[in-house]
Motif scaffolding. Sequence first.
Motif, mmCIF file in Angstrom:
data_model
loop_
_atom_site.group_PDB
_atom_site.id
_atom_site.type_symbol
_atom_site.label_atom_id
_atom_site.label_comp_id
_atom_site.label_asym_id
_atom_site.label_seq_id
_atom_site.Cartn_x
_atom_site.Cartn_y
_atom_site.Cartn_z
ATOM 1 N N MET A 1 0.834 -1.168 0.000
ATOM 2 C CA MET A 1 0.000 0.000 0.000
ATOM 3 C C MET A 1 0.887 1.243 0.000
ATOM 4 S SD MET A 1 -2.994 1.055 2.646
ATOM 5 C CE MET A 1 -2.223 2.052 3.880
ATOM 6 N N THR A 2 0.648 2.152 -0.897
ATOM 7 C CA THR A 2 1.396 3.391 -0.983
ATOM 8 C C THR A 2 0.700 4.460 -0.142
ATOM 9 O OG1 THR A 2 2.048 2.805 -3.228
ATOM 10 C CG2 THR A 2 2.327 5.092 -2.566
ATOM 11 N N ILE A 3 1.504 5.173 0.649
ATOM 12 C CA ILE A 3 0.983 6.242 1.493
ATOM 13 C C ILE A 3 1.480 7.554 0.923
ATOM 14 C CG2 ILE A 3 0.901 7.156 3.831
ATOM 15 C CD1 ILE A 3 1.765 4.329 4.760
ATOM 16 N N ASP A 4 0.583 8.527 0.785
ATOM 17 C CA ASP A 4 0.995 9.794 0.198
ATOM 18 C C ASP A 4 1.862 10.585 1.190
ATOM 19 O OD1 ASP A 4 -0.734 12.031 1.543
ATOM 20 O OD2 ASP A 4 -2.155 10.438 1.040
ATOM 21 N N LEU A 5 2.671 11.468 0.642
ATOM 22 C CA LEU A 5 3.638 12.226 1.422
ATOM 23 C C LEU A 5 2.980 13.082 2.497
ATOM 24 C CD1 LEU A 5 6.594 12.819 1.816
ATOM 25 C CD2 LEU A 5 6.421 14.610 0.079
ATOM 26 N N SER A 6 1.831 13.658 2.210
ATOM 27 C CA SER A 6 1.162 14.500 3.227
ATOM 28 C C SER A 6 0.727 13.657 4.429
ATOM 29 C CB SER A 6 -0.019 15.262 2.626
ATOM 30 O OG SER A 6 -1.026 14.373 2.206
ATOM 31 N N THR A 7 0.293 12.435 4.198
ATOM 32 C CA THR A 7 -0.085 11.545 5.294
ATOM 33 C C THR A 7 1.141 11.155 6.107
ATOM 34 O OG1 THR A 7 -1.972 10.680 4.057
ATOM 35 C CG2 THR A 7 -1.158 9.318 5.864
ATOM 36 N N ILE A 8 2.225 10.828 5.439
ATOM 37 C CA ILE A 8 3.478 10.491 6.123
ATOM 38 C C ILE A 8 3.933 11.657 6.984
ATOM 39 C CG2 ILE A 8 5.948 10.044 5.770
ATOM 40 C CD1 ILE A 8 5.074 8.364 3.294
ATOM 41 N N ASN A 9 3.912 12.858 6.423
ATOM 42 C CA ASN A 9 4.352 14.040 7.170
ATOM 43 C C ASN A 9 3.449 14.330 8.360
ATOM 44 O OD1 ASN A 9 6.632 14.484 5.630
ATOM 45 N ND2 ASN A 9 5.566 15.801 4.182
ATOM 46 N N ALA A 10 2.146 14.145 8.214
ATOM 47 C CA ALA A 10 1.221 14.370 9.327
ATOM 48 C C ALA A 10 1.486 13.368 10.450
ATOM 49 C CB ALA A 10 -0.226 14.254 8.843
ATOM 50 N N ARG A 11 1.745 12.134 10.115
ATOM 51 C CA ARG A 11 2.037 11.113 11.120
ATOM 52 C C ARG A 11 3.350 11.421 11.835
ATOM 53 N NH1 ARG A 11 0.196 5.822 7.551
ATOM 54 N NH2 ARG A 11 -2.050 6.150 7.838
ATOM 55 N N GLN B 1 10.320 -3.031 8.398
ATOM 56 C CA GLN B 1 9.992 -2.823 6.982
ATOM 57 C C GLN B 1 9.372 -1.443 6.753
ATOM 58 O OE1 GLN B 1 7.061 -5.603 5.522
ATOM 59 N NE2 GLN B 1 5.608 -5.069 7.128
ATOM 60 N N PHE B 2 8.833 -0.811 7.808
ATOM 61 C CA PHE B 2 8.196 0.493 7.677
ATOM 62 C C PHE B 2 9.154 1.667 7.944
ATOM 63 C CE2 PHE B 2 4.477 -2.187 8.720
ATOM 64 C CZ PHE B 2 3.678 -1.869 7.632
ATOM 65 N N VAL B 3 10.327 1.407 8.489
ATOM 66 C CA VAL B 3 11.231 2.496 8.887
ATOM 67 C C VAL B 3 11.587 3.385 7.696
ATOM 68 C CG1 VAL B 3 13.559 3.023 9.715
ATOM 69 C CG2 VAL B 3 12.128 1.391 10.955
ATOM 70 N N ALA B 4 11.894 2.805 6.561
ATOM 71 C CA ALA B 4 12.293 3.602 5.392
ATOM 72 C C ALA B 4 11.180 4.564 4.960
ATOM 73 C CB ALA B 4 12.682 2.694 4.240
ATOM 74 N N THR B 5 9.942 4.158 5.132
ATOM 75 C CA THR B 5 8.810 5.026 4.759
ATOM 76 C C THR B 5 8.825 6.338 5.536
ATOM 77 O OG1 THR B 5 7.459 3.087 4.279
ATOM 78 C CG2 THR B 5 6.280 5.160 4.652
ATOM 79 N N TYR B 6 9.288 6.268 6.789
ATOM 80 C CA TYR B 6 9.245 7.431 7.677
ATOM 81 C C TYR B 6 10.613 8.086 7.881
ATOM 82 C CZ TYR B 6 4.543 5.846 8.461
ATOM 83 O OH TYR B 6 3.243 5.480 8.269
ATOM 84 N N LEU C 1 11.296 5.015 13.892
ATOM 85 C CA LEU C 1 10.995 3.779 14.614
ATOM 86 C C LEU C 1 9.618 3.865 15.273
ATOM 87 C CD1 LEU C 1 11.910 0.965 15.462
ATOM 88 C CD2 LEU C 1 12.963 2.026 17.491
ATOM 89 N N ILE C 2 9.308 4.999 15.890
ATOM 90 C CA ILE C 2 7.977 5.184 16.481
ATOM 91 C C ILE C 2 6.907 5.038 15.405
ATOM 92 C CG2 ILE C 2 6.413 6.854 17.567
ATOM 93 C CD1 ILE C 2 8.958 8.059 18.898
ATOM 94 N N CYS C 3 7.121 5.699 14.296
ATOM 95 C CA CYS C 3 6.148 5.637 13.200
ATOM 96 C C CYS C 3 5.998 4.218 12.663
ATOM 97 C CB CYS C 3 6.569 6.598 12.079
ATOM 98 S SG CYS C 3 6.507 8.339 12.552
#
Length: 152
Positions: A1-11, A146-151, A28-30
């Motif tokens: 699933m691709t998450i848009d940049l604005s959602t990543i930044n808000a999180r 696996q999620f660390v790179a996303t954030y 890591l928290i994210c």
Amino acid sequence: MTIDLSTINARKQLARKWATLYSIDLPLICAVAAQESSWNPWACRYEPLFFSKYIQPLLNNGTIHSMTEATMRASSFGPMQVLGEVAREYGFKGQFLTELCDPDVGLDFGCRKLQKCLVDHPNDQRGALLAYNGGNSPDYPDLVLQFVATYS
């Protein structure tokens, strides 16, 4: 699933103050929140084995006085899926453990636990993540990492 940049930044913005306060890497928290609940603040899960092993004895000896409190202590809530019992152990004083569904409250208590796990497992992020998850799944660190790179 691709998450848009604005959602990543808000999180990231939501978790930033807790990363700073508890000296934990923001990605890591994210990543923990992504793995635990896909950032769903309303996520909750009852853990019957946790109840029977840890909560039932407290109910039996009168430490916990209500079945509702007992059930909630054996349930996890919010973005980092903090168990009610863990929140109580880490100082949560609210009347209702469902307050952990408030992302700010849930991230605070999730980070309290994650920080303790990191301190207890110095230079061993995988061990810290296993401890965060209660050691239930040897794959848990990989699922989180696996999620660390996303954030990042």
